[in-house]
Each structure stands twice: as C-alpha cells, then as structure tokens.
Design a protein around this motif. Structure first.
Motif, PDB file in Angstrom:
ATOM      1  N   MET A  20      46.436  30.152  21.541  1.00  0.00           N
ATOM      2  CA  MET A  20      44.848  30.520  20.849  1.00  0.00           C
ATOM      3  C   MET A  20      44.313  29.512  21.666  1.00  0.00           C
ATOM      4  SD  MET A  20      45.782  28.467  16.793  1.00  0.00           S
ATOM      5  CE  MET A  20      44.238  28.686  16.716  1.00  0.00           C
ATOM      6  N   SER A  21      44.358  28.566  22.914  1.00  0.00           N
ATOM      7  CA  SER A  21      43.276  27.915  23.898  1.00  0.00           C
ATOM      8  C   SER A  21      43.672  29.242  24.603  1.00  0.00           C
ATOM      9  CB  SER A  21      44.086  26.612  24.214  1.00  0.00           C
ATOM     10  OG  SER A  21      43.049  26.352  24.610  1.00  0.00           O
ATOM     11  N   SER A  22      44.599  29.528  25.606  1.00  0.00           N
ATOM     12  CA  SER A  22      44.246  30.504  26.151  1.00  0.00           C
ATOM     13  C   SER A  22      43.961  31.985  25.789  1.00  0.00           C
ATOM     14  CB  SER A  22      45.784  30.947  26.887  1.00  0.00           C
ATOM     15  OG  SER A  22      46.079  31.749  27.645  1.00  0.00           O
ATOM     16  N   THR A  23      43.972  32.262  24.101  1.00  0.00           N
ATOM     17  CA  THR A  23      43.254  33.412  23.906  1.00  0.00           C
ATOM     18  C   THR A  23      42.055  33.236  23.890  1.00  0.00           C
ATOM     19  OG1 THR A  23      46.013  34.180  22.733  1.00  0.00           O
ATOM     20  CG2 THR A  23      43.195  35.076  22.222  1.00  0.00           C
ATOM     21  N   SER A  24      41.579  32.333  23.098  1.00  0.00           N
ATOM     22  CA  SER A  24      39.870  31.776  22.783  1.00  0.00           C
ATOM     23  C   SER A  24      39.102  31.538  24.188  1.00  0.00           C
ATOM     24  CB  SER A  24      40.000  30.710  22.178  1.00  0.00           C
ATOM     25  OG  SER A  24      40.429  29.357  23.243  1.00  0.00           O
ATOM     26  N   ALA A  25      39.751  30.716  25.496  1.00  0.00           N
ATOM     27  CA  ALA A  25      39.845  31.289  26.682  1.00  0.00           C
ATOM     28  C   ALA A  25      39.242  32.703  27.378  1.00  0.00           C
ATOM     29  CB  ALA A  25      40.389  30.368  27.988  1.00  0.00           C
ATOM     30  N   LEU A  26      40.742  33.262  27.561  1.00  0.00           N
ATOM     31  CA  LEU A  26      39.951  34.876  28.298  1.00  0.00           C
ATOM     32  C   LEU A  26      39.413  35.521  27.546  1.00  0.00           C
ATOM     33  CD1 LEU A  26      44.232  35.678  28.437  1.00  0.00           C
ATOM     34  CD2 LEU A  26      42.531  35.164  30.268  1.00  0.00           C
ATOM     35  N   SER A  27      38.770  35.222  25.838  1.00  0.00           N
ATOM     36  CA  SER A  27      38.180  35.878  25.363  1.00  0.00           C
ATOM     37  C   SER A  27      36.731  35.881  25.590  1.00  0.00           C
ATOM     38  CB  SER A  27      38.060  36.464  23.758  1.00  0.00           C
ATOM     39  OG  SER A  27      38.385  34.926  23.178  1.00  0.00           O
ATOM     40  N   SER A  28      36.548  35.038  26.154  1.00  0.00           N
ATOM     41  CA  SER A  28      34.819  33.535  26.152  1.00  0.00           C
ATOM     42  C   SER A  28      34.596  34.073  27.586  1.00  0.00           C
ATOM     43  CB  SER A  28      35.051  32.349  25.999  1.00  0.00           C
ATOM     44  OG  SER A  28      35.374  31.796  26.240  1.00  0.00           O
ATOM     45  N   SER A  29      35.578  34.252  28.682  1.00  0.00           N
ATOM     46  CA  SER A  29      35.187  33.915  29.953  1.00  0.00           C
ATOM     47  C   SER A  29      35.612  35.476  30.562  1.00  0.00           C
ATOM     48  CB  SER A  29      35.768  33.258  30.734  1.00  0.00           C
ATOM     49  OG  SER A  29      35.052  33.298  32.122  1.00  0.00           O
ATOM     50  N   SER A  30      34.646  36.311  30.773  1.00  0.00           N
ATOM     51  CA  SER A  30      35.666  37.780  30.960  1.00  0.00           C
ATOM     52  C   SER A  30      35.373  37.948  32.524  1.00  0.00           C
ATOM     53  CB  SER A  30      33.728  38.602  31.327  1.00  0.00           C
ATOM     54  OG  SER A  30      33.218  38.574  32.061  1.00  0.00           O
ATOM     55  N   SER A  31      35.931  36.780  33.577  1.00  0.00           N
ATOM     56  CA  SER A  31      36.335  36.824  34.669  1.00  0.00           C
ATOM     57  C   SER A  31      37.439  36.534  35.368  1.00  0.00           C
ATOM     58  CB  SER A  31      35.124  35.693  35.741  1.00  0.00           C
ATOM     59  OG  SER A  31      35.635  34.707  35.110  1.00  0.00           O
ATOM     60  N   LEU A  32      38.056  35.807  33.815  1.00  0.00           N
ATOM     61  CA  LEU A  32      40.006  35.904  33.973  1.00  0.00           C
ATOM     62  C   LEU A  32      40.405  36.979  33.435  1.00  0.00           C
ATOM     63  CD1 LEU A  32      39.846  31.938  31.493  1.00  0.00           C
ATOM     64  CD2 LEU A  32      39.963  32.453  34.139  1.00  0.00           C
ATOM     65  N   SER A  33      41.384  36.910  34.592  1.00  0.00           N
ATOM     66  CA  SER A  33      42.263  38.358  34.164  1.00  0.00           C
ATOM     67  C   SER A  33      43.076  38.034  33.243  1.00  0.00           C
ATOM     68  CB  SER A  33      42.871  38.959  35.199  1.00  0.00           C
ATOM     69  OG  SER A  33      43.679  38.069  36.347  1.00  0.00           O
ATOM     70  N   LEU A  34      43.716  39.046  33.139  1.00  0.00           N
ATOM     71  CA  LEU A  34      45.221  38.667  31.993  1.00  0.00           C
ATOM     72  C   LEU A  34      46.009  37.912  33.014  1.00  0.00           C
ATOM     73  CD1 LEU A  34      45.367  41.767  30.215  1.00  0.00           C
ATOM     74  CD2 LEU A  34      44.454  40.024  28.984  1.00  0.00           C
TER      75      LEU A  34
END
Length: 417
Positions: free
Chosen positions: A287-301
C-alpha cells in the motif's frame, strides 16, 4: 540411496518433532518406505554414522612355534582368543546384510516417530522444577545487577555482570548498525545514488540465513534472552525499512531485501505468529508503494517494491514439507513474475496467507476428523470451538463474558471451513 551403517549416533532435534509426528509409521513395513524415512534422518543430521572399530581386525597374537611348546593353559587362551575373533567377525558380517540393515532402519525410524509423538502429547504436561542455578550463582559471588521477568510458578534468573555487559554491547552495536544503514540510505538518495552499501549488508545477511539448517530458531527455550532481544530488534528494523518510503527511507532494492530477510527469519522461527506478521508488513509495504507511485508522477513502475518469486516458492515448499501437509495444495492466487523478475507483494502476501490458513488448517481438520471417526464410517459432522471475549455476545454463547478454554458450540453447525 545412502549407504547405511548400524553403528550410529542418534541426535534428535526438537524442531523436527511436528514433522515426524505427522509421518505414517505404516511406511516402515516396506523396505523402500523405511529407507526413505531413514535417509530423511541422515539429511537432517539426526542420525550420525560412526566409524567401525578396527582393533578386533588384528586378531589374537599367536605364539612362535619354533620356541618351546606351550602349556595347556596357554593353548586354551589362544583357542578362546581365536573363537572370540571369529565370533566378532561373524557378527560384523551379519550386521552388513540387507535384512539387518533394513531392520535397523525400521527400528530407528520408529524410535524417532515415537519420540516425536511422546514430545507432542506428553511433554507439555511436565512440571518444570525451578532451577537451582540462582543459589549457586549467588554463592559464587555473582553481583545482582539485573534479573529477568519471573515466569509463573518459577524463580527469576539473576543476570551476572558479564551477561549485562554482553547485552549492553549487543544492543548498542545493533543500534549503531541500524543508524549507519539509515544514514547511508539517506546519503545515497541525496548525493550519490550509486554508493548504496546497505543493500550488500542485507544480501549477505540473507545468504547467511539461507545456509542455516531449517527451523534453527524454532526452539526459543534454548535461545538466550540476549538472542531473543536481538531477533526482536532486527525484526522491528526490517519492518520499518520495508514499509518506510521517501527520501529518508530505503530504496526499492533495500526494501525488497529487508522483506526477504524478514521472511527468512519468520521461516527459521517456525511460528504462525511471525508469518502472519510478515503478511501484514508485506501488505502495508504494498500500500505504501502504491500510494507513493500515485502521488509522484516522476516515479516509474520500475521502482515499485516486489519480492523474488523464487523466495516465495521456496517458502511455500518448506511450509508444506515441515508442517506435515499431505494433501494437494489449492491456491487461488497465481504468482506472476514481472519484467524485473519480481512478483507483487499483495499476491505474495495473499498466497502465503492462503497457504497458512486454508491449506494447513484444512489438512489439520481432516486429520482430526479421521481420528474421531470410527473405522469404516463417514464422519460428516463439523465441530466448531469458540473462545475469547464474549462481552458483546459475539460468540453466541449465552451470558458468558469470557471463555478461557475452547468450547464446543452448536451455533455454527453448517460451517464449511
């Protein structure tokens, strides 16, 4: 097949008792089944082969017939020595026959199963007498600096000055190590991303843990209090590392290694409690990783945290092997490997949870029902036991506010699992 010897040393290991208690002793009636179970003992190093004595191979020392003739007493002594040597040689050759080796394997395997069943059903009723080491330690001049919590009905164990110093050194060393790891992660994230030394430390710890025999940390009664405190501190650090994200936390590789190391510790400790804790940590990290990816557009999958698929499959195999599971595993969760060779944390957590609760629990239920059922009859009744708090009548057991022991209830007669 491993060659067998009858001159062996038996060294039963307590953390294998649950696996041996689930073994079917009928397998020993066949030579192949007894050999398979005996090879399991050799693999787990519970049976250690010893070297055969060679002093009897020399035989008796015969007289030199060029000298004077021997007396009748000497001749009788030589004759008895020759007969003893012949009997010993015949005994040694008979112990190497296939029948003797098969009988030896059956007896050792049955002895191991009997010991496991005895430990499972009888050792828990033993009354542990208080140790007298406290009095002897006080008489030898030990200084009472600290004491462990007193167990119910027992005597508190007084720690000596050496124990306190060792505990202080281990705790401060672990605190220093954890601080250095966190500082290195922050430095690598802000200045030099390529200078991550913490991941090498976690990878080395995982390789060392994987080299240990299975369930090495299962018997907590043989682990000193300092070791248990160290395990608790390491587990807390790995949990925080796995869940924390951002500039102050570990990178995705470090979080993955922390999750794999935490899972290895849970498997070595061999308790459902620690496996469920890992499932909780894995879901929180997902859940922490999913929320971080959704909040920051600069992070890649590619920066999403996962876990190695081989580690999860090996964990599932060990769980079925050392828990005595005999049925076919039914998993609705399908583990898929991504482009980076990792599987999602949510899938891994749900797969482990399903393996623990559904497969192993259903296997235990089937074994219990077959024990209760009479031979040749079908037992379709489902027995449900409840215990715990009933303050809000959540257990549907009348006016009882608390049920301390499992109680057979009739309110769940149509339960399926």
């Amino acid at each position: 097949m491993v060659p067998c010897q009858t001159n062996v040393l038996l060294k039963w290991q307590e953390h294998f008792n649950s696996s041996w208690a689930a073994e079917d002793s009928v397998q020993t009636a066949r030579r192949h089944g007894a050999a398979v179970l005996y090879n399991k003992l050799l693999y787990n190093k519970e049976v250690v082969t010893l070297a055969q004595p060679v002093q009897e191979l020399v035989g008796p020392r015969l007289p030199d017939f060029e000298c004077e003739s021997s007396t009748s007493a000497e001749k009788e002594e030589y004759l008895s020595s020759l007969l003893h040597s012949q009997r010993w040689l015949a005994h040694r050759m008979l112990t190497q026959t296939s029948y003797t080796l098969g009988l030896h394997q059956r007896l050792v395997v049955l002895q191991r199963i009997f010991y496991a069943l005895h430990s499972k059903y009888h050792d828990k009723f033993r009354v542990q007498l208080p140790s007298q080491s406290t009095d002897s330690g006080a008489e030898s001049g030990q200084i009472e600096l600290a004491s462990e919590p007193c167990p119910p009905g027992g005597v508190s164990k007084i720690k000596s000055g050496t124990d306190v110093l060792i505990e202080m050194g281990v705790r401060t060393g672990l605190s220093l190590l954890f601080s250095l790891l966190q500082q290195n992660w922050r430095y690598a994230a802000s200045v030099h991303p390529e200078s991550v030394l913490c991941n090498d430390v976690l990878a080395t710890a995982s390789s060392v843990l994987a080299s240990l025999p299975p369930l090495s940390l299962a018997n907590e009664s043989k682990i000193p209090s300092v070791g248990l405190d160290c395990l608790a501190q390491v587990a807390d650090f790995l949990k925080k590392t796995s869940v924390s994200s951002g500039s102050g936390g570990a990178d995705p590789t470090g979080r993955r290694l922390a999750l794999e190391l935490l899972l290895g510790l849970a498997m070595q400790r061999g308790s459902l409690k620690f496996l469920l804790e890992w499932v909780e940590v894995a879901l929180a990290a997902s859940m922490s990783s999913t929320s971080a990816l959704s909040s920051s557009s600069s992070l890649s999958l590619q920066q999403s945290v996962g876990v190695n698929l081989d580690v999860i499959q090996q964990t599932l195999l060990q769980m079925r092997q050392y828990s005595g599971f005999r049925g076919d595993a039914v998993n609705t969760q399908v583990l898929t490997k991504g482009t980076d060779g990792l599987c999602q944390l949510s899938q891994a957590a749900l797969c482990l949870f399903e393996e623990q609760i559904c497969n192993l629990a259903s296997s235990c239920l089937c074994s219990c029902s077959t024990d209760v059922a009479a031979p040749g009859t079908e037992n379709d009744a489902v027995m449900v036991y409840v215990w715990g708090s009933n303050s809000s009548h959540q257990l549907a057991e009348g006016t009882l506010e608390k049920i301390l022991l499992p109680k057979l209830t009739q309110g769940f007669s149509d339960a399926q699992m």
